[in-house]
Design a protein around this motif. Sequence first.
Motif, PDB file in Angstrom:
ATOM      1  N   LYS A  12      -7.452   2.701  -4.561  1.00 22.31           N
ATOM      2  CA  LYS A  12      -6.429   2.840  -3.518  1.00 22.31           C
ATOM      3  C   LYS A  12      -6.985   2.343  -2.192  1.00 22.31           C
ATOM      4  CE  LYS A  12      -3.516   6.357  -1.311  1.00 22.31           C
ATOM      5  NZ  LYS A  12      -3.208   7.810  -1.235  1.00 22.31           N
ATOM      6  N   PHE A  13      -6.153   1.600  -1.465  1.00 27.13           N
ATOM      7  CA  PHE A  13      -6.540   1.109  -0.141  1.00 27.13           C
ATOM      8  C   PHE A  13      -6.759   2.280   0.799  1.00 27.13           C
ATOM      9  CE2 PHE A  13      -5.065  -0.269   4.147  1.00 27.13           C
ATOM     10  CZ  PHE A  13      -6.101  -1.148   4.425  1.00 27.13           C
ATOM     11  N   ARG A  69     -11.524   0.091  -0.592  1.00 26.63           N
ATOM     12  CA  ARG A  69     -10.796   0.686  -1.712  1.00 26.63           C
ATOM     13  C   ARG A  69     -11.546   1.940  -2.177  1.00 26.63           C
ATOM     14  NH1 ARG A  69      -6.081  -2.221  -2.029  1.00 26.63           N
ATOM     15  NH2 ARG A  69      -5.757  -1.140  -4.018  1.00 26.63           N
ATOM     16  N   HIS A  84       0.831  -1.205   0.000  1.00 25.78           N
ATOM     17  CA  HIS A  84       0.000   0.000   0.000  1.00 25.78           C
ATOM     18  C   HIS A  84       0.864   1.253   0.000  1.00 25.78           C
ATOM     19  CE1 HIS A  84      -3.173  -2.610   2.247  1.00 25.78           C
ATOM     20  NE2 HIS A  84      -3.242  -2.806   0.942  1.00 25.78           N
ATOM     21  N   ASP A 123      -2.595   0.071   8.532  1.00 24.75           N
ATOM     22  CA  ASP A 123      -1.338  -0.410   7.980  1.00 24.75           C
ATOM     23  C   ASP A 123      -0.310  -0.446   9.095  1.00 24.75           C
ATOM     24  OD1 ASP A 123      -1.808  -0.942   5.278  1.00 24.75           O
ATOM     25  OD2 ASP A 123      -1.568   1.152   4.696  1.00 24.75           O
TER      26      ASP A 123
END
Length: 909
Positions: free
Chosen positions: A258-259, A424, A170, A311
């Motif tokens: 995109k995460f 996402r 990511h 993350d």
Amino acid sequence: MNYRAVKSFIKSTYDAYKKVVGKEFNKTVPAIFTDEPNYFNPFGDNKSQQIPWTENLASEFKERYGYDLKKNFVSLFEEKGNYRKVRYNYWRLVTELFVENFGKQIHNWCEKNNIALTGHYLCEDNLGSQIRLIGSAMPFYEYEQIPGIDHLSRNIKDLLTLKQCSSVAHQLGQKRTLSELYGCSGQNFSFAGRKWIGDWHSVLGINLFCPHLWLYSMAGCRKRDYPPTISYQQPYWKYNRVIEDHITRVNYAITRGKFVANVLVIHPVESAWCIFEVYKETFKYSKDVNDINNSFVKLLENLLSLHYDFDLGDESLLEKYAGVEDTIFKVGNMSYSTIILPPVISLRESTVKLLEKFVRNGGAVLGSKPYPQYIEGEKDTSGRLKNLFAEVIPIENLSVVAKRDVSITDSNGKEIPEVYYHHRSLDKSDIYFLANTSQEKEFSAEVKIKGEGYLELWDTLTGEIIPLSDKQSDGYLSANLYFYKVGSYIIARHNGKSKSAAKLPASIVPPKSLKPALELTGNWNIKRNDPNSLTLDFCKYKLDNPADKIGTPGKWSPKEEYVLRIQKILEKQKKKQKFSLLFSFKTDFSKRPKSMFLVLERPETYKIKVNGQDVQYTDKGYWIDISFRKIDITKFVNLKGNNTIELSGNFVLPVKPRTLIYLKNGVEVESVYITGDFKVQGKIIKIPHNPPLIKGEIKGGLGIKKGITEGFAGSKFVLCNEDNKTNPANLVTSGYPFYAGSFTLSREFNSSPLKGEGRERVFLEFGNFNSITANVTLNNRNAGLAHIPPYRVEITGLIRKGPNTLKIEMANSLRNLLGPHHFAEIEPEANGPGTFLDEKNWFYNYHLVPFGLGKIKILAAYQSDCVAIGLPNLLGLKNNKRNQNMTKLDSTTRTSSGFQLKFGIPIGL
């Protein structure tokens, strides 16, 4: 860790591949897989404390850190001197040398030669194993074009492994993340099991699966190479695409856009460096290291359970890629508003500076005590850490500081911990993947998603897109969804107005909406679609020139022995010699079967006798696997009594000494099989879930390990003629204990009109589902495949008033044919070569898994329960034609939001 050594490795291996298939790089050969590189032998002698080392390490240490490692060497093993700093510097150095000289050098070669590097490093699962074998996992992922991991066995443990990999991807913009998965799960690993573990990977950000194992041949030891075998040998293979299409659709969807995660959790591996103790045993770690690891993993589990996705931040990558802009903490492509610090001992100087700036700007840092007192292993006496952590918010206040993007709650308003999500973001839409990670529990949930517009449901089993909900409150869209065991959904949020109502797929209609209509009781017609089989894995043996205490030359062993033990006996003698095997089986036929075959591997290398008569090998093709060759023995078999099969040949060591190189003419002693038109009767005892220890005739108990699945223990097998007494609910005890193949069940039944006057949706559902797949045909029209909970197919439009003809083809796996038969657990969590020859957990007779179908019911849901938009309930309207508000994604279709979904076709790298 040595640059020159790795360079030589590249020359001998990577350059060699380039010479042969280089023209196909990034075409037929998109990537090269590195498997378990590490800097320390995990299977050493355990007789001394050992650490990784390479030439010039001591001089490199002094150049980087300014002091002599050799003078402080004792600090690596004992708590003497400034041991935290010495250990921190040492483990940081060996990690960086490994990353720079191995990972980066090979990555650069791949980049230059237009091929992706993928694969996984060894033992990424916890802090202790990482330090012992690779130093730290996350820095390596920067130097893989497709970062990869490994996941073994039937479990969803070690979420840390997955999150480490997906976090780097990511942050650094790597589109694909790979997992070598399913290995060790056993031959009976079901589609539901593959979905369970696969969805868990996907929801945690892993989106390219490398299944273990697709075998061209199962010859010799390969059939025990950490099964399952997921290839043409499996009886369910022709339906394999169904589960693979689900996986493809999910993993394609979670590579779009995109995460999204607002939380960054600092990884504590560098704290563990400071206190890592070296033991003689490779996988033994100190209590302090285990405590850091366990509290860290518990924090991550809690965040996922409370629906705060995140993350991880590796400090070496933060030093290279992180920065602070106002109250946003940026790492490469990702931006975070909240930082969480698990209990740690030490931080990097660069991390401290970033956190200081973030806090000064008003950024939110949450944590729990104890807070760190060291900077890069050195005690902080300046007060910097004390001042910094005076501003830290207790982790208990997370819900005040950070608002959820997604909430998944039960009827009491509590977050459902077993259901995870992955978010996402696209230009005008959002994609959410929601997965129930439980194999045991089902949930009726309210899903709230931040934003406006409306929600769509994307059915990953069919490719259909279904309008779901436009219900909105307090800035969230909401929908009520029922999560069956291992159930999952892709939900898309779009701007604008929703479409009108549409039906939901059969697999997700909630049970409360279904009413019993008919239970199919009585007799079935049963057709066996493949040859029945008997596995023979015990035999007597004789050797021409045995070593001392092995046996008498030229004489049969006094008792039958397991074939894999005979192989070990032969290999231990390390020489060529003549040997013979004598298998036996019993028959009780009233008439000779139409066909009977002896199946064995490499029959051309043996002299074969059946009941004392020479049998010439004539190729009759293969059965199950290309190495399983058939020999017709129908006329040689005794109708009643004992039968013998004698194989005589010359033993040659199968493996080149001190290597893993198998020799072309090497001999591997394996089981043989009898196949044909017969039943296999015997003493077969049902074993309940978690049974007590039973002593007596069946040696070794009846599967006494904790967590055992239900199954059978068998012995005293006899071949006999088939009859009409087959029970489709229990084929193992009905004459097919070793069977690998499919059966077709068929029957007639009468249906009365249902109350809804044609406005109903009608389903066929299986109760106790002990099969890998069950394909349903009603009135000569295919209704679909049952393979995952709730094991249901829709038969609306197929069922008719009056007589109906139902056919069900059910397929099992290779498990009962190939085992492991003699392990104390029927279905161990982890299967490998050792499971087939484990003396400590030996089971003398045969463990077998169930095969059959239990109760089969017809259920109905009525139009009054069928509204999808607004969601007073979950069902959509149904008629016999395709609903006009439903889109079928067959190949490449543009959705209303304008982006492509390649549902149902393989996705390239």
